[in-house]
Design a protein around this motif. Sequence first.
Motif, PDB file in Angstrom:
ATOM      1  N   THR A   1       0.868  -1.144  -0.074  1.00 61.52           N
ATOM      2  CA  THR A   1       0.044  -0.101   0.030  1.00 61.52           C
ATOM      3  C   THR A   1       1.077   1.395   0.157  1.00 61.52           C
ATOM      4  O   THR A   1       2.391   1.136   0.444  1.00 61.52           O
ATOM      5  CB  THR A   1      -0.837   0.086   1.677  1.00 61.52           C
ATOM      6  N   ASP A   2      -0.043   2.204  -0.798  1.00 62.33           N
ATOM      7  CA  ASP A   2       1.350   3.217  -0.507  1.00 62.33           C
ATOM      8  C   ASP A   2       0.987   4.536   0.876  1.00 62.33           C
ATOM      9  O   ASP A   2      -0.317   4.078   1.048  1.00 62.33           O
ATOM     10  CB  ASP A   2       0.721   4.907  -2.058  1.00 62.33           C
ATOM     11  N   VAL A   3       2.054   5.494   1.029  1.00 63.55           N
ATOM     12  CA  VAL A   3       1.686   5.836   2.714  1.00 63.55           C
ATOM     13  C   VAL A   3       2.040   7.062   2.089  1.00 63.55           C
ATOM     14  O   VAL A   3       1.841   8.751   3.237  1.00 63.55           O
ATOM     15  CB  VAL A   3       2.977   5.773   3.145  1.00 63.55           C
TER      16      VAL A   3
ATOM     17  N   SER B   1       0.919  11.408   0.689  1.00 61.12           N
ATOM     18  CA  SER B   1       0.055  11.904   1.380  1.00 61.12           C
ATOM     19  C   SER B   1      -0.726  12.487   0.789  1.00 61.12           C
ATOM     20  O   SER B   1      -0.279  12.290  -0.943  1.00 61.12           O
ATOM     21  CB  SER B   1       1.160  13.341   1.757  1.00 61.12           C
TER      22      SER B   1
ATOM     23  N   ARG C   1     -11.511   3.581  -1.960  1.00 63.60           N
ATOM     24  CA  ARG C   1     -11.561   3.899  -0.591  1.00 63.60           C
ATOM     25  C   ARG C   1     -11.470   2.944   0.325  1.00 63.60           C
ATOM     26  O   ARG C   1     -11.442   2.431   2.113  1.00 63.60           O
ATOM     27  CB  ARG C   1     -11.871   5.227   0.093  1.00 63.60           C
TER      28      ARG C   1
ATOM     29  N   TYR D   1      -7.969   1.370  -0.255  1.00 61.11           N
ATOM     30  CA  TYR D   1      -6.477   2.118  -0.282  1.00 61.11           C
ATOM     31  C   TYR D   1      -6.441   3.397  -0.084  1.00 61.11           C
ATOM     32  O   TYR D   1      -7.289   3.270   0.584  1.00 61.11           O
ATOM     33  CB  TYR D   1      -6.340   2.341  -1.857  1.00 61.11           C
ATOM     34  N   SER D   2      -5.578   4.080   0.409  1.00 67.57           N
ATOM     35  CA  SER D   2      -5.233   5.770   0.243  1.00 67.57           C
ATOM     36  C   SER D   2      -6.299   6.325   0.293  1.00 67.57           C
ATOM     37  O   SER D   2      -6.682   6.257  -1.733  1.00 67.57           O
ATOM     38  CB  SER D   2      -3.723   5.818   0.172  1.00 67.57           C
ATOM     39  N   TRP D   3      -6.707   7.361   0.764  1.00 69.65           N
ATOM     40  CA  TRP D   3      -7.242   8.688   0.000  1.00 69.65           C
ATOM     41  C   TRP D   3      -6.634   9.124  -1.496  1.00 69.65           C
ATOM     42  O   TRP D   3      -6.817   9.252  -2.255  1.00 69.65           O
ATOM     43  CB  TRP D   3      -7.306   9.785   0.881  1.00 69.65           C
TER      44      TRP D   3
ATOM     45  N   THR E   1      -5.097   7.045  -3.238  1.00 70.12           N
ATOM     46  CA  THR E   1      -5.187   6.638  -4.300  1.00 70.12           C
ATOM     47  C   THR E   1      -6.630   6.557  -4.957  1.00 70.12           C
ATOM     48  O   THR E   1      -6.850   6.986  -6.670  1.00 70.12           O
ATOM     49  CB  THR E   1      -4.903   4.680  -4.213  1.00 70.12           C
TER      50      THR E   1
END
Length: 558
Positions: A2-4, A6, A108, A111-113, A115
Amino acid sequence: MTDVSSPIDTRWFYALVIAGICLNATGLFTPILEPDGALYACIAKTMAQTGDFVNLYAVGRDWLDKPHFPFWVTAVSYLIFGVNTFAYKFPALLFFLGGVIYTYHFVRLSYSWLTAQVASLILLTAFHGVLSNSDVRAEPYLTLLVIGPVYHFYRVFLGARFYHIVLGAFLTGCALMTKGLFVLVPIGAGLVLHWMLTNNWRELLKLRWYVAVVLSFVFTMPEIYCLYKQFDLHPEKVVFDNTNVSGIRFFFWDSQFGRFFNTGPIKGAGDKFFFVHTLLWAFLPWSLPLYIGVGNVVRSIVKRIEVPEYISLGSGLATFLMFSLSGFQLPHYLNIVFPFYAVIAAQFLVRLKPTALRRWTIAQTVIGVLLVVLIVGVLVVVQPARQGIALSLSMLIAVATFVFFRNTTLLSLVGRMVGAMLLLACMLNLFLYPTFMNYEAGLAAARYVNEQPQRAKRITALYGPSTFGESSWSYEFYVDGPTQYVRDDSVLQQLAGQRSVQVFTTNIYADSLQSRGFDVSPVAVFPYFHISQLTGDFLNYKTRTSTLKPYVLVDVRK
């Protein structure tokens, strides 16, 4: 996996979303493109004017091809806004934007916001999605009606309440009433693959999914009822040159499996690699991140590296393979899984390391610049009206894009692509297509008739003893007066019995009437070109005249 990173600043994100909405909305007032769009617009027009929401009619006869749902929605829009271009296209745009919202919330879940933001912007700017919001068929509706059920069913799998089953089944039923049985593939394939690869195969045994299937078909019953009442109750009707045609059988078999195996009444020419090269331009400017993103997910599966979800890959690949193996193929078919492709491409871009991101920003910028150069070149070749304004607007959008997005960040990469597609959409829908529409003969003839009080309310015979299509449908939609499709001379003799009847047809058919004893008086000639199949000779203003054929409006007497 997963990406972190911002998320994109909220103000920038909403600004880009607004730009994405605007570029899709540029086609709202461009006249409806022939042939399919004009045909569907006429079917809904008949529905709205007659109040008959059960039977579908086209060219004056019972029509059995597509299901009812988009026509119901469009007819309601006509009742609200009147019968016009905007009313035909606006509900489709709303469904498409609903699909973007569903895509955001689906992302969501896993995944992250960031993405979710990137996936939404990719979906808003994929080329054929933008094109389909101008040349409206069923696909903008299915953008919502495919990703929506997947979102609700995935929520149920993650532990949400039962009402998500009902919502998912309702949207699935609407999807079935839009395109037919094969929509179950993009809706269900991804979920099944996800369950299998995450060792949740027991989900296939749970009662709730069988309830979802049953409810989906319960919500499809309005379509079944309409088909039964229009066709199955009337075996004497002639459909596809046959009697005893079952509308229900056509819905469940011939319209889907018949096209897939090329054994139904409507046939095509399938090419197993058609969508491999079609997707390269249809998903521009995001095709390369999509292809590499798919490869990365497949490699992760082979290496047994866990990824957040497999639904996007499953739904996207299963639909791609299904249409590739089909005997009937059209470029817009894959639009229905663009939300899943957007997720895959976004996941790839978001996970790029800084060095790779700089390279990809440059690569995507090159693609964007090539698109801009191409569209400006087309403007120069076509010589549309207000060309100076078009070139000035192109320069303004291009300069503003690079002023606001100077860096090599993900925001700049996405911003530049949004700017490139905004420029492309504006040039296509505000300058090029309005010029092309001068050669949609039915539209031009309808405007001519509407502007003349002595002709505006007279009936127009749309004469075509061999075939209808091309400009007859755009004429039927845009003309204010009544129309009647005429296939043989005896009907035309009846119409022209008391006074002359105005006839809209090709020049060849008009000449044939004169040779068979009718008194034909020319009124006006309208140049025609099949705009949905553009050629170099037509685009070039110097050679355009050689590509045109004449349609005519004539007064005919016995």
